[in-house]
Design a protein around this motif. Structure first.
Motif, short mmCIF file in Angstrom:
data_model
loop_
_atom_site.label_atom_id
_atom_site.label_comp_id
_atom_site.label_asym_id
_atom_site.label_seq_id
_atom_site.Cartn_x
_atom_site.Cartn_y
_atom_site.Cartn_z
N MET A 20 0.85 -1.20 0.00
CA MET A 20 0.00 0.00 0.00
C MET A 20 0.89 1.25 0.00
N ALA A 21 0.62 2.17 -0.89
CA ALA A 21 1.49 3.34 -1.06
C ALA A 21 0.88 4.57 -0.39
N SER A 22 1.76 5.41 0.13
CA SER A 22 1.39 6.73 0.65
C SER A 22 1.99 7.77 -0.28
N PHE A 23 1.36 8.95 -0.33
CA PHE A 23 1.91 9.97 -1.22
C PHE A 23 1.62 11.36 -0.69
N ALA A 24 2.39 12.31 -1.20
CA ALA A 24 2.16 13.74 -0.99
C ALA A 24 2.36 14.45 -2.31
N GLN B 263 5.75 6.95 -1.35
CA GLN B 263 6.45 5.93 -0.57
C GLN B 263 5.74 4.61 -0.79
N ARG B 264 6.39 3.70 -1.50
CA ARG B 264 5.81 2.39 -1.79
C ARG B 264 6.30 1.32 -0.82
N GLU B 265 7.53 1.44 -0.38
CA GLU B 265 8.12 0.46 0.52
C GLU B 265 7.81 0.80 1.97
N GLY B 266 7.11 -0.09 2.66
CA GLY B 266 6.81 0.14 4.06
C GLY B 266 5.79 1.25 4.25
N GLU C 100 -6.15 5.45 -7.21
CA GLU C 100 -5.97 4.08 -6.70
C GLU C 100 -5.36 4.09 -5.31
N MET C 101 -4.35 4.92 -5.10
CA MET C 101 -3.71 4.99 -3.79
C MET C 101 -4.69 5.53 -2.75
N SER D 52 -1.61 21.29 -0.93
CA SER D 52 -1.11 19.92 -0.82
C SER D 52 -2.26 18.94 -0.77
N LEU D 53 -1.99 17.75 -1.28
CA LEU D 53 -2.89 16.60 -1.23
C LEU D 53 -2.07 15.44 -0.71
N VAL D 54 -2.44 14.92 0.46
CA VAL D 54 -1.67 13.85 1.10
C VAL D 54 -2.59 12.69 1.43
N SER D 55 -2.06 11.48 1.37
CA SER D 55 -2.87 10.31 1.66
C SER D 55 -2.01 9.20 2.25
N THR D 56 -2.41 8.73 3.42
CA THR D 56 -1.81 7.56 4.06
C THR D 56 -2.94 6.76 4.70
N LYS D 57 -2.67 5.51 4.99
CA LYS D 57 -3.72 4.72 5.62
C LYS D 57 -3.94 5.12 7.08
#
Length: 421
Positions: free
Chosen positions: A1-5, A20-23, A78-79, A163-168
């Protein structure tokens, strides 16, 4: 699962996408843990187990023009979908199972909260406190195109940090904020005191600020700093000194735009001075070389604020996290005394702030740090948008006026949603 900014700095043409795709993003329990670290920061108003400080360490980074965002739009969606599904499983979206408030119910709840907060100002327990609220606007098409919202925000608000940010862990947030928390690199650093709010009406809409970008200062800076050197005369300078104000207006009007004079009342002047004094006292613990300029009027969308700029030097930038811990939350989003008002907000505000009124941006003490207070923002949900806004209360605050201020601030995001449809 990827996070992004995905973000764009004020007055920049290009934006930056970090993935960030890893971890998972690093979770920090205290702002001081940001010492000697770098990455993209997503910090809440109050750090908790459910809302930690998040530090993204991107595996991928690319800079692109706004028109190129379309090429990554599908991947961004998708993310976001994956992160929101995970967020829903691990968080209770509605407090105590209740639906988020809107309309008349939100209005009534704010009236109750105001009475509670204001009573503590009147009895002298607090000098200032910020009351925030949230409201839920449904998405009738049940479809979020967050990348479109981001691009629209960049077009509508070229002077703001978008900004547009997304994490679980945090979910998906978008903001268009005018307030710098910390900016700089090496030994040279900057912050601002931004407080006091008025909505521009009718002829005032011609007002144009000198600029929200901290580096974009005009040749009128010397006049403003001379006019506000004696901080005890700030109110007199802003409310009575027509000559000084007209000088500042002429400087800002050098590009030919028609401008209108902005007159500030004592409540807004005092509110901004509380923030400026607090920042001065914080910075004096970290720097012996500091300069304050202002206050002066700046525009953010259809609102204007009072702003003072602080330029200072740090001999040791390895303690940026400690400095952030001292600054955040400033009285612009919390209150005075800081600890007392912070605790009161946590236990009495009806709408949990989560990542609203925290801060977001790039942390890299050597190459460049750009951290902004998370204002004019919304949590993007599958079925709609949770909008947040707040305002500073003093003993002489009037409830109807404070409610209208939060409505005006929420228009920053609502305008984006409306235009992007």
């Amino acid at each position: 699962m990827a996070s992004f900014a995905l973000f764009r700095l004020p007055r920049e043409q290009a934006c930056t996408l970090m993935i960030q795709r890893e971890g998972e993003p690093q979770e920090l329990a205290n702002l001081t843990e940001l010492n000697r670290k770098s990455g993209f920061v997503i910090a809440p108003f109050a750090v908790t187990h459910q809302q930690p400080v998040l530090l993204l360490h991107p595996d991928e980074q690319q800079q692109m023009e706004l028109g190129e965002v379309d090429s990554v739009k599908a991947e961004i969606e998708e993310m976001i979908t994956a992160n929101e599904e995970s967020y829903d499983r691990s968080h209770a979206f509605y407090k105590n199972g209740e639906q988020p408030l809107s309309g008349d119910m939100a209005r009534m709840r704010y009236r109750i909260d105001f009475a509670n907060f204001h009573a503590h100002l009147c009895d002298g327990a607090f000098r200032k406190i910020v009351l925030a609220r949230s409201t839920f606007d449904k998405n009738p098409e049940n479809k979020n195109y967050a990348a479109d919202l981001f691009c629209m925000a960049c077009r509508l608000y070229p002077r703001m940090f978008v900004s547009l940010v997304s994490t679980k862990k945090s979910g998906t947030w978008m903001m268009a904020t005018p307030e710098i928390l910390l900016d700089g690199k090496g030994t040279d650093w900057r912050t601002i005191a931004l407080a006091g709010t008025m909505k521009l009406e009718n002829h005032q809409l011609g007002f144009d600020s000198i600029g929200d970008g901290i580096e974009d200062r005009s040749n009128g800076t010397e006049d403003r700093s001379d006019g506000t050197e004696d901080r005890s005369n700030t109110a007199e300078y802003l409310s009575n000194s027509t000559e000084d104000r007209s000088d500042a207006t002429a400087t800002a009007n050098a590009d030919g735009h028609q401008m209108s004079e902005i007159l500030w009342d004592q409540k807004n002047i005092q509110e901004q001075r509380y923030v400026a004094t607090y920042i001065t006292e914080c910075l004096e613990r970290f720097s012996h070389r500091m300069q304050e300029e202002g206050p002066y009027t700046v525009r953010a969308a259809n609102l204007v604020h009072l702003r003072s700029d602080f330029n200072f030097q740090l001999d040791d930038c390895s303690r940026i996290g400690t400095l952030l811990k001292a600054l955040h939350p400033t009285p612009a989003v919390c209150g005075l005394p800081k600890d007392d008002t912070f605790d009161f907000i946590i236990h009495n505000e009806s709408s949990p702030r989560t990542y609203y009124s925290g801060f977001t941006g790039m942390l890299n003490p050597e190459a460049g740090t750009h951290l902004y207070v998370s204002l004019r923002c919304m949590h993007i949900r599958k079925d709609g948008y949770m909008l947040y806004a707040g305002g500073g209360l003093l003993a002489d605050s009037i409830e109807e006026q404070e409610w209208e201020e939060t409505e005006a601030k929420m228009e920053t995001m609502r305008n984006i949603i409306y235009r992007a449809r």
